[in-house]
Design a protein around this motif. Structure first.
Motif, PDB file in Angstrom:
ATOM      1  N   ALA A  70      -4.654  11.573 -12.913  1.00 28.48           N
ATOM      2  CA  ALA A  70      -3.425  10.958 -12.432  1.00 28.48           C
ATOM      3  C   ALA A  70      -3.397   9.457 -12.699  1.00 28.48           C
ATOM      4  CB  ALA A  70      -3.252  11.227 -10.941  1.00 28.48           C
ATOM      5  N   THR A  71      -4.554   8.806 -12.651  1.00 30.04           N
ATOM      6  CA  THR A  71      -4.568   7.336 -12.734  1.00 30.04           C
ATOM      7  C   THR A  71      -5.762   6.837 -13.541  1.00 30.04           C
ATOM      8  OG1 THR A  71      -5.931   7.051 -10.763  1.00 30.04           O
ATOM      9  CG2 THR A  71      -3.545   7.214 -10.410  1.00 30.04           C
ATOM     10  N   LEU A  72      -5.670   5.577 -13.961  1.00 26.80           N
ATOM     11  CA  LEU A  72      -6.818   4.930 -14.611  1.00 26.80           C
ATOM     12  C   LEU A  72      -7.970   4.796 -13.624  1.00 26.80           C
ATOM     13  CD1 LEU A  72      -5.093   2.085 -16.672  1.00 26.80           C
ATOM     14  CD2 LEU A  72      -5.901   4.312 -17.478  1.00 26.80           C
ATOM     15  N   ARG A 120       0.837 -13.517 -15.353  1.00 28.32           N
ATOM     16  CA  ARG A 120       1.235 -14.820 -14.796  1.00 28.32           C
ATOM     17  C   ARG A 120      -0.052 -15.541 -14.355  1.00 28.32           C
ATOM     18  NH1 ARG A 120       6.846 -15.142 -14.180  1.00 28.32           N
ATOM     19  NH2 ARG A 120       7.890 -13.183 -14.688  1.00 28.32           N
ATOM     20  N   HIS A 121      -0.325 -15.581 -13.063  1.00 28.56           N
ATOM     21  CA  HIS A 121      -1.637 -16.044 -12.631  1.00 28.56           C
ATOM     22  C   HIS A 121      -2.638 -14.910 -12.801  1.00 28.56           C
ATOM     23  CE1 HIS A 121       0.168 -19.621 -11.002  1.00 28.56           C
ATOM     24  NE2 HIS A 121       0.923 -18.946 -10.166  1.00 28.56           N
ATOM     25  N   ILE A 122      -3.910 -15.258 -12.880  1.00 31.39           N
ATOM     26  CA  ILE A 122      -4.943 -14.223 -12.835  1.00 31.39           C
ATOM     27  C   ILE A 122      -5.125 -13.862 -11.366  1.00 31.39           C
ATOM     28  CG2 ILE A 122      -7.357 -13.659 -13.274  1.00 31.39           C
ATOM     29  CD1 ILE A 122      -7.281 -15.733 -15.568  1.00 31.39           C
ATOM     30  N   THR A 123      -4.717 -12.646 -11.012  1.00 30.03           N
ATOM     31  CA  THR A 123      -4.695 -12.236  -9.613  1.00 30.03           C
ATOM     32  C   THR A 123      -5.397 -10.892  -9.468  1.00 30.03           C
ATOM     33  OG1 THR A 123      -2.551 -13.335  -9.331  1.00 30.03           O
ATOM     34  CG2 THR A 123      -3.207 -11.774  -7.617  1.00 30.03           C
ATOM     35  N   LYS A 124      -6.429 -10.855  -8.649  1.00 34.58           N
ATOM     36  CA  LYS A 124      -7.167  -9.605  -8.434  1.00 34.58           C
ATOM     37  C   LYS A 124      -6.365  -8.689  -7.510  1.00 34.58           C
ATOM     38  CE  LYS A 124     -11.707  -7.988  -6.826  1.00 34.58           C
ATOM     39  NZ  LYS A 124     -11.355  -7.364  -5.552  1.00 34.58           N
ATOM     40  N   PHE A 125      -6.266  -7.422  -7.910  1.00 36.96           N
ATOM     41  CA  PHE A 125      -5.605  -6.415  -7.081  1.00 36.96           C
ATOM     42  C   PHE A 125      -6.612  -5.788  -6.122  1.00 36.96           C
ATOM     43  CE2 PHE A 125      -2.731  -5.892 -10.891  1.00 36.96           C
ATOM     44  CZ  PHE A 125      -1.575  -6.347 -10.267  1.00 36.96           C
ATOM     45  N   GLU A 126      -6.173  -5.515  -4.892  1.00 35.98           N
ATOM     46  CA  GLU A 126      -6.937  -4.622  -4.041  1.00 35.98           C
ATOM     47  C   GLU A 126      -6.806  -3.218  -4.625  1.00 35.98           C
ATOM     48  OE1 GLU A 126      -8.829  -5.530  -1.511  1.00 35.98           O
ATOM     49  OE2 GLU A 126      -8.272  -7.621  -1.819  1.00 35.98           O
ATOM     50  N   LYS A 127      -7.859  -2.409  -4.513  1.00 32.63           N
ATOM     51  CA  LYS A 127      -7.818  -1.075  -5.123  1.00 32.63           C
ATOM     52  C   LYS A 127      -6.689  -0.214  -4.554  1.00 32.63           C
ATOM     53  CE  LYS A 127     -12.358  -0.448  -7.146  1.00 32.63           C
ATOM     54  NZ  LYS A 127     -13.522   0.428  -7.313  1.00 32.63           N
ATOM     55  N   ALA A 151      -1.497   2.363  -5.689  1.00 35.39           N
ATOM     56  CA  ALA A 151      -0.070   2.563  -5.390  1.00 35.39           C
ATOM     57  C   ALA A 151       0.793   2.171  -6.584  1.00 35.39           C
ATOM     58  CB  ALA A 151       0.319   1.748  -4.156  1.00 35.39           C
ATOM     59  N   ILE A 152       0.395   1.115  -7.305  1.00 38.37           N
ATOM     60  CA  ILE A 152       1.107   0.706  -8.523  1.00 38.37           C
ATOM     61  C   ILE A 152       1.016   1.808  -9.569  1.00 38.37           C
ATOM     62  CG2 ILE A 152       0.991  -0.861 -10.512  1.00 38.37           C
ATOM     63  CD1 ILE A 152       0.102  -3.066  -8.498  1.00 38.37           C
ATOM     64  N   GLU A 153      -0.184   2.345  -9.737  1.00 39.15           N
ATOM     65  CA  GLU A 153      -0.390   3.383 -10.758  1.00 39.15           C
ATOM     66  C   GLU A 153       0.414   4.650 -10.470  1.00 39.15           C
ATOM     67  OE1 GLU A 153      -3.494   4.086 -13.406  1.00 39.15           O
ATOM     68  OE2 GLU A 153      -4.942   3.425 -11.913  1.00 39.15           O
ATOM     69  N   GLN A 154       0.612   4.945  -9.212  1.00 38.33           N
ATOM     70  CA  GLN A 154       1.360   6.144  -8.858  1.00 38.33           C
ATOM     71  C   GLN A 154       2.858   5.859  -8.702  1.00 38.33           C
ATOM     72  OE1 GLN A 154      -0.458   8.744  -5.956  1.00 38.33           O
ATOM     73  NE2 GLN A 154      -2.472   7.847  -6.288  1.00 38.33           N
ATOM     74  N   ALA A 155       3.267   4.653  -9.118  1.00 35.66           N
ATOM     75  CA  ALA A 155       4.666   4.226  -9.050  1.00 35.66           C
ATOM     76  C   ALA A 155       5.234   4.338  -7.634  1.00 35.66           C
ATOM     77  CB  ALA A 155       5.526   5.027 -10.037  1.00 35.66           C
ATOM     78  N   GLN A 156       4.351   4.146  -6.649  1.00 35.48           N
ATOM     79  CA  GLN A 156       4.808   4.139  -5.260  1.00 35.48           C
ATOM     80  C   GLN A 156       5.405   2.775  -4.901  1.00 35.48           C
ATOM     81  OE1 GLN A 156       1.198   5.142  -3.187  1.00 35.48           O
ATOM     82  NE2 GLN A 156       1.383   7.340  -3.611  1.00 35.48           N
ATOM     83  N   LYS A 195       8.683  -0.653 -11.845  1.00 33.31           N
ATOM     84  CA  LYS A 195       7.598   0.306 -11.616  1.00 33.31           C
ATOM     85  C   LYS A 195       6.970   0.696 -12.955  1.00 33.31           C
ATOM     86  CE  LYS A 195       9.193   2.184  -7.220  1.00 33.31           C
ATOM     87  NZ  LYS A 195       9.634   3.385  -6.472  1.00 33.31           N
ATOM     88  N   LEU A 196       5.665   0.963 -12.899  1.00 31.68           N
ATOM     89  CA  LEU A 196       4.931   1.317 -14.108  1.00 31.68           C
ATOM     90  C   LEU A 196       5.516   2.575 -14.746  1.00 31.68           C
ATOM     91  CD1 LEU A 196       2.309  -0.049 -15.258  1.00 31.68           C
ATOM     92  CD2 LEU A 196       1.059   1.892 -14.308  1.00 31.68           C
ATOM     93  N   VAL A 197       5.681   2.536 -16.068  1.00 35.33           N
ATOM     94  CA  VAL A 197       6.100   3.737 -16.796  1.00 35.33           C
ATOM     95  C   VAL A 197       4.849   4.606 -16.960  1.00 35.33           C
ATOM     96  CG1 VAL A 197       7.053   4.643 -18.945  1.00 35.33           C
ATOM     97  CG2 VAL A 197       7.983   2.529 -17.966  1.00 35.33           C
ATOM     98  N   CYS A 198       4.757   5.625 -16.124  1.00 30.05           N
ATOM     99  CA  CYS A 198       3.505   6.390 -16.040  1.00 30.05           C
ATOM    100  C   CYS A 198       3.177   7.127 -17.340  1.00 30.05           C
ATOM    101  CB  CYS A 198       3.584   7.377 -14.878  1.00 30.05           C
ATOM    102  SG  CYS A 198       3.633   6.557 -13.271  1.00 30.05           S
TER     103      CYS A 198
END
Length: 342
Positions: A6-8, A26-33, A38-43, A83-86
């Motif tokens: 489902a996800t990377l 833009r800025h280098i910004t670390k994502f919380e997992k 949630a981004i990967e699942q287009a939530q 939203k990410l194009v899955c």
């Protein structure tokens, strides 16, 4: 590893790796997992889209191996809601499985994804800043260029002798302001730095939450730059302050810029939109900013390109769409908005 991924994140977990994900558009910004999942699942929308894409860096490593971590720099399209194009992400994941199977960190992985359509190479400044940040996160020594850059910023070489200072050294210095006398040396050096150093340095500091003491100093320099219409010095200060711990000082500077004589300068407007965009979440500041874009007279495409850039950012989008319905707009702004739909 199962074929249906489902996800990377699942791909990396299934390969037994440890990993981190960052936005580097833009800025280098670390994502919380949790956020990245949630981004990967287009939530949820991608928070920092740029030019219709999510620009992602994924650092991963085999916890049992001693090799340096691997990094994927990935560019995926986002839809109208940001939203990410899955389907693109799925396509990339399948290509990885075909090329590498279950072993993402073995020797056979080297170079296998070089021609992948979703892989990109960041520009030199962004790459140097990212490498410097990873070294800090991994508690590893800085690059071989760091000590020479420290020597340069101490003033002992003379600030005109910048030709041998490497971009990677500048990045390491900027990402390690807490080390040694780096911060105090930078504060002493700033007024004397030539543009050839100031520009890459500010490109590194835009990824750093610089302390309030440095922001206070940069605000003073920026105010002098506004007075003298010195756009280069102003832009360097805006970039360096854009992720500052003292957000109020950055807001003060942007507000002063927006009512200054260089308020409609294209480079200044693009810097605010690209680096200080979180401050445009304020509806009144956003209104004034877009009004300045509408009053810019040199580049016809400036207003529509900045509008398209900002409307994709989820935290700004509702305020910008609200501006379309606002009644107390200047004639220039009303016309510029009208042209978007003509």
């Amino acid at each position: 590893m199962t074929e249906q991924l489902a996800t990377l994140g699942q791909l990396l977990d299934g390969a037994g790796t440890q990993w981190r994900a960052f936005d580097i558009g833009r800025h280098i910004t670390k994502f919380e997992k949790k956020q990245f999942n949630a981004i990967e699942q287009a939530q949820i929308p991608y928070p920092y889209p740029l030019a219709g894409h999510a620009w992602i860096a994924i650092q991963f490593w085999d916890s049992a191996a001693s090799k340096e971590p691997y990094v994927w720099f990935l560019k995926f399209p986002v839809d109208e809601q940001s939203k990410l194009v899955c389907a693109s992400r799925d396509h990339f994941a399948n290509m990885v499985i075909e090329a590498l199977g279950n072993d993402l960190t073995g020797e056979q992985a080297d170079g296998k994804l070089d021609n992948n359509p979703y892989v990109f190479t960041p520009n030199a400044n962004k790459l140097a800043a990212f490498n410097a940040q990873l070294k800090v996160l991994l508690r590893q020594p800085a690059s071989e260029y760091y000590e020479y850059s420290q020597l340069y910023f101490s003033g002992k070489l003379g600030f005109d002798n910048w030709q041998s200072v490497a971009v990677q050294g500048i990045a390491d210095f900027a990402l390690r302001l807490d080390d040694d006398a780096n911060l105090s040396n930078l504060q002493k050096a700033w007024p004397y730095l030539p543009p050839e150093v100031l520009q890459p340095l500010s490109a590194m500091l835009e990824h750093v939450q610089i302390p309030a003491s440095l922001s206070e100093q940069l605000l003073e320099h920026a105010e002098t730059a506004i007075e003298h219409k010195d756009t280069l010095s102003l832009i360097c200060a805006l970039r360096a302050m854009s992720k500052s711990q003292a957000k109020g000082l950055t807001a003060k500077l942007v507000d002063e810029v927006l009512v200054s004589e260089i308020a409609t300068d294209s480079d200044v407007l693009l810097t605010i939109a690209g680096r200080c965009f979180t401050l445009l979440e304020d509806p009144e500041r956003l209104h004034l900013f877009m009004d300045n874009c509408a009053h810019h007279q040199v580049i016809d495409e400036l207003f529509p390109s900045i509008f398209a850039d900002l409307v994709a950012i989820p935290s700004i989008r509702p305020h910008l769409l609200g501006l379309l319905r606002k009644e107390n707009r200047s004639e220039k702004l009303a016309r510029a908005i009208g042209r978007l739909f003509s």
